[in-house]
Design a protein around this motif. Sequence first.
Motif, PDB file in Angstrom:
ATOM      1  N   TYR A  15       0.894  -1.163   0.000  1.00 42.48           N
ATOM      2  CA  TYR A  15       0.000   0.000   0.000  1.00 42.48           C
ATOM      3  C   TYR A  15       0.927   1.206   0.000  1.00 42.48           C
ATOM      4  O   TYR A  15       1.427   1.577   1.062  1.00 42.48           O
ATOM      5  CB  TYR A  15      -0.871   0.043   1.245  1.00 42.48           C
ATOM      6  CG  TYR A  15      -1.825  -1.114   1.423  1.00 42.48           C
ATOM      7  CD1 TYR A  15      -3.020  -1.195   0.699  1.00 42.48           C
ATOM      8  CD2 TYR A  15      -1.557  -2.129   2.349  1.00 42.48           C
ATOM      9  CE1 TYR A  15      -3.900  -2.244   0.891  1.00 42.48           C
ATOM     10  CE2 TYR A  15      -2.448  -3.177   2.548  1.00 42.48           C
ATOM     11  CZ  TYR A  15      -3.607  -3.231   1.818  1.00 42.48           C
ATOM     12  OH  TYR A  15      -4.482  -4.269   2.014  1.00 42.48           O
ATOM     13  N   GLY A  43      -1.027  -8.947   8.011  1.00 38.58           N
ATOM     14  CA  GLY A  43      -1.279  -9.091   6.568  1.00 38.58           C
ATOM     15  C   GLY A  43      -2.295 -10.158   6.212  1.00 38.58           C
ATOM     16  O   GLY A  43      -2.470 -10.506   5.039  1.00 38.58           O
ATOM     17  N   LYS A  44      -3.020 -10.639   7.203  1.00 36.39           N
ATOM     18  CA  LYS A  44      -3.977 -11.735   6.965  1.00 36.39           C
ATOM     19  C   LYS A  44      -5.138 -11.278   6.084  1.00 36.39           C
ATOM     20  O   LYS A  44      -5.466 -11.908   5.077  1.00 36.39           O
ATOM     21  CB  LYS A  44      -4.526 -12.264   8.308  1.00 36.39           C
ATOM     22  CG  LYS A  44      -3.465 -12.638   9.306  1.00 36.39           C
ATOM     23  CD  LYS A  44      -4.048 -13.120  10.615  1.00 36.39           C
ATOM     24  CE  LYS A  44      -4.892 -12.097  11.363  1.00 36.39           C
ATOM     25  NZ  LYS A  44      -4.148 -10.956  11.907  1.00 36.39           N
ATOM     26  N   THR A  45      -5.793 -10.174   6.487  1.00 34.52           N
ATOM     27  CA  THR A  45      -6.959  -9.696   5.736  1.00 34.52           C
ATOM     28  C   THR A  45      -6.555  -9.307   4.314  1.00 34.52           C
ATOM     29  O   THR A  45      -7.284  -9.590   3.350  1.00 34.52           O
ATOM     30  CB  THR A  45      -7.611  -8.488   6.450  1.00 34.52           C
ATOM     31  OG1 THR A  45      -7.946  -8.902   7.778  1.00 34.52           O
ATOM     32  CG2 THR A  45      -8.865  -8.032   5.740  1.00 34.52           C
TER      33      THR A  45
END
Length: 296
Positions: A15, A43-45
């Motif tokens: 991002y 960083g899962k989602t």
Amino acid sequence: MSNVILQINNLQKNYKEIKAVKGISIEVQKGQIYGILGPNGSGKTTTLAIILGILKASEGSFSWFGKGDADENRLRIGALLETPNFYPYLNAIDNLKIVARIKGVENEKEAILSALEQVDLISRAKSKFRTYSLGMKQRLAIAGALLSNPEVLVLDEPTNGLDPLGIADIRNLIKRIANEGRTVIIASHILDEMEKICTDVSIMRHGVILRQGPLKSIIDFNEHIIIRSKDLETIKSVLQPHILKVINENLEDLEFTSSMSSKEINEFLAQKGIYCDELYVRKQRLEQAFLEIIEA
Ligand code: ATP
């Protein structure tokens, strides 16, 4: 036929200057309850959003069922990324009718009743959504994800905000869904809860995978043996070659991992005429394993 449900290869997501996912690879096999685990912000989602086609990866690739993205396999994948906005004044059936139409589910009525049955909401099918408890709302959301009778269910933090009973309901529901032969992929930061249901895990932190594999390989590896004795010095000196790592020690207690089982240690000490005041095994929890992995 291949048993690979999802293959992720070197996935990266930036991002702008934030590197949220830094090159992760995961393989999920049919029938697994696969946990993508780690603390907030690991960083899962982002990973789930990419594999569900909501976000675009910066680098890397993934494929579902050995061919293509989530869009091409839309009805084979049920997903719950965030709690959907059901209409408060409609009942469960009418809310699910809307979801079924958006998804293009065939045999709408049958699909809705079957999904409600699976999440144990049939008895409240005609109650308005606004009368539901948080746990029931979450189960209805899972019913929505099950409408197309998918082979895979993808859930992001399914127990967030629920009380212990609600958490147990969701845990049992996920186990039931998996027992029916579906594959489940779950992202969660609640490691001790996930330990109860996952067959396989990837443990993430800061966008990288620290450890992955069958849950048993991650936790059993760290089984802790605890000895209590007034003569710990003698015990330590004879056990020295068999101690892999000292976890904790004080005057009378020694907690360690060993190449020998607790039974073998007991026998070994008894053969030398040494008897402990206490000898027991503490099965390591995933939470602890995680802390040790990040400290390693
Ligand atoms: P949580 O359990 O808190 O949701 P997570 O493991 O799911 O955490 P992500 O939400 O994927 O992690 O976030 C990973 C990193 O990416 C974090 O540093 C987060 O601040 C950042 N991030 C996520 N979404 C965005 C965005 N839209 N813009 C900028 N940074 C983002």
